[in-house]
Design an enzyme around this catalytic site. Structure first.
Site, PDB file in Angstrom:
ATOM      1  N   CYS A   1      -0.315  -3.227   5.421  1.00 24.42           N
ATOM      2  CA  CYS A   1      -1.359  -3.038   4.442  1.00 24.42           C
ATOM      3  C   CYS A   1      -1.316  -1.648   3.844  1.00 24.42           C
ATOM      4  O   CYS A   1      -0.921  -0.698   4.501  1.00 24.42           O
ATOM      5  CB  CYS A   1      -2.684  -3.250   5.111  1.00 24.42           C
ATOM      6  N   ILE A   2      -1.731  -1.574   2.612  1.00 23.21           N
ATOM      7  CA  ILE A   2      -1.637  -0.331   1.878  1.00 23.21           C
ATOM      8  C   ILE A   2      -3.027   0.107   1.444  1.00 23.21           C
ATOM      9  O   ILE A   2      -3.744  -0.680   0.871  1.00 23.21           O
ATOM     10  CB  ILE A   2      -0.760  -0.496   0.632  1.00 23.21           C
TER      11      ILE A   2
END
Ligand SMILES: Cc1cc2nc3c(=O)[nH]c(=O)nc-3n(C[C@H](O)[C@H](O)[C@H](O)COP(=O)(O)OP(=O)(O)OC[C@H]3O[C@@H](n4cnc5c(N)ncnc54)[C@H](O)[C@@H]3O)c2cc1C
Lengths: 415, 104
Positions: free
Chosen positions: B103-104
């Site tokens: 995830c960013i």
């Protein structure tokens, strides 16, 4: 005459047209931009539309107005890219040849990925706010909703603007407070992540805010299906969360066009060099913004930084020079925290969101990772900046493409 | 941090939350020991998933639950049954690869 095609006239495509029009010699290059819709939406405004903070008029304008004179604009759905033949096929069969292609088709919600989500209760008590239609339907619902259990939910990562669902929860808190009915509403924030945000530093600050506002958190929740008959979401580990009103961010995916053209990964994102923005498989195809698979936030601010680098790289590519490998994943975003306050975070591929000020080192005025009124004004000003500067490709004063380390207290991400 | 696995008596470097820092130090014995700490008894099916995760990590492909679900080895539901509570977190830990940051 050579052809440069830009697919998609959203934030990135429009910016690229505006950057390139003055840089490419008119006698040698023809620029064409293609989009399926007449309307250009200001997507960050979809966050405010449900709460009647913005009107529908403030978030949409005619797209063609922002395409520079001198570029061709075609309003048509794109059917297929044939990368090995340098051709793009439009709906209806028209074929366009290109010498250079820029793919800027963005990402969109795919509620059909989860069983029961876009079934009979879609836009009745299950809503998204990532589309104009969803945000508007939710506004109408909130105007008359009498309270109950509000669940704000993220289906799976990555999503564009990963902080938007949190902001939604914060804004809902102040919305119901102002309506004098906060005691009738129970707000729960449900996420597949281990905490409120993707970066540990910001997660801490945000967790604290959620607690302060009485918003419950359910983490590590990977949804399997929506049981719309009994109003609950169920995850793969059989955990259940009940709702009266479900506001979800469905799976985000690149356009089916990318899948049809055989150019994407399992979420239809295009494998792209994270520094140069050239696609990995075709040297005359570049990708920008939400359509890429870059490990950076999918956000308008990121697209803005990318556009400056891509412009330079396209000019270099044309001259046969090596590409200027430079994008560092710089992202910054304002996080609305309700009650007229916001915080600002700034990070890149390797640095965590930082405490400090932005964008003037040592002076501010915008505070990173601290709630303030100035930040809220910044977020509101962003709409004006977006329509008047950003998509027109004008340089935004004080904001540099790569992240500046001045005036910030750093902690480098450990590898 | 250095961790010693008692059965094998090898010393390996691990991160603060117990993920191997060098995936080449991994072997099946270590996998069994980590799994035991978590409370999972490893079967052949577990190892099919683990090997898949290691292959993809070596190829530098980012891992997500969705991706494993489409691998043809297990469905997401089965992945949860094999590694209850933390399908990707626990399977990665046992596979000796870094903690997934999907995830960013
Ligand atoms: C609720 C919400 C809040 C947000 N808040 C912020 C924020 O505060 N700050 C921030 O920086 N960013 C924010 N964003 C993210 C930002 O809006 C996007 O990252 C940005 O618009 C990406 O630009 P893009 O050009 O890559 O994609 P888009 O702007 O989505 O454009 C893609 C375009 O391609 C067209 N297209 C796609 N497929 C086809 C096809 N087959 N044929 C023809 N046309 C096609 C589409 O019609 C569309 O116009 C927010 C987004 C949402 C949804």
């Amino acid at each position: 005459m050579k052809n440069l095609l830009i697919l998609g006239a959203g934030t990135s495509g429009t910016m690229m047209a505006n950057h390139l029009i003055s840089k490419l010699p008119k006698k040698e290059w023809s620029i064409t931009v293609i989009d399926q819709f007449k309307t250009h939406y200001y997507q960050p405004g979809f966050l405010f539309l449900p709460f009647d903070i913005y009107t529908t008029k403030q978030v949409k304008k005619k797209g063609e107005k922002f395409i520079p004179k001198g570029a061709n604009y075609i309003q048509k759905k794109i059917e297929l890219i044939q990368p090995d033949e340098n051709k793009v096929i439009l709906e209806g069969g028209r074929v366009l040849d290109y010498d250079i292609l820029i793919v800027a088709t963005g990402t969109k919600i795919a509620p059909g990925e989860i069983e029961g989500m876009d079934g009979p209760m879609w836009y009745k008590n299950i809503f998204d706010f990532y589309t104009y239609e969803g945000a508007k339907a939710l506004r109408n619902k909130l105007r008359e909703w009498e309270g109950g259990k509000l669940v704000v939910h993220i289906t799976e990562m990555p999503i564009k603007c990963p902080v938007a669902p949190l902001e939604f929860a914060f804004l809902a808190d102040s919305f119901f407070k102002n309506k004098g009915m906060r005691d009738k509403v129970d707000i729960t924030y449900v996420t597949p992540l281990g905490g409120a945000f993707t970066k540990p530093k910001a997660t801490e600050a945000l967790h604290h805010l959620l607690e302060e506002k009485g918003i419950k958190e359910v983490t590590d929740f990977n949804i399997e299906r929506v049981d719309y008959e009994n109003n609950k979401i169920i995850d793969y580990a059989e955990t259940e969360v009940k709702y009266d009103l479900l506001v979800t961010v469905p799976t985000n995916m690149g356009d089916e066009l990318i899948e049809r053209s055989g150019m994407g990964d399992d979420l239809n994102y295009i494998p792209t060099d994270k520094a140069t923005l050239q696609t990995k498989d075709h040297e005359n195809i570049f990708a920008i913004g939400d359509a890429t698979n870059l490990p950076a936030s999918k956000a308008g601010s990121v697209a803005h930084f990318e556009a400056e680098i891509l412009t330079e790289n396209i000019l270099r590519y044309i001259k046969g020079e090596p590409l200027r490998a430079e994008f560092d994943g710089h992202a910054n975003c304002f996080i609305e925290t309700g009650n007229g306050k916001a915080l600002l975070i700034d990070f890149n591929y390797t640095h965590e969101p930082v405490e400090g000020t932005f964008p003037l080192p040592g002076i501010g005025p915008l505070k990173l990772l601290k709630e303030s009124r100035t930040n809220h004004m910044g977020k509101m000003a962003f709409r004006w900046i977006y329509w008047n500067m950003l998509i027109k490709g004008r340089h935004i004063p004080f904001v540099s493409t790569n992240m500046t380390e001045k005036g910030k207290h750093f902690e480098t991400l450990e590898k | 941090m250095i961790k010693t696995f008692c059965k094998t008596q090898v010393e390996v470097k691990v991160s603060e939350d117990g993920y191997l820092e060098d995936m080449s130090q991994w072997n099946e014995e270590i996998a069994h020991e980590i799994a035991k700490e978590i409370g999972i008894e490893l079967t052949d099916k577990h190892f099919e998933v683990i090997n898949y995760l290691r292959e993809k990590t070596e190829a530098k492909e980012p891992l997500t639950i969705r991706k494993v679900g489409k691998s043809g080895i297990v469905s997401i539901k089965e992945l949860y049954q094999l590694f209850p509570k933390g399908p990707l977190k626990y399977s990665s830990k046992i596979a000796g690869i870094p903690k997934p940051t999907s995830c960013i």
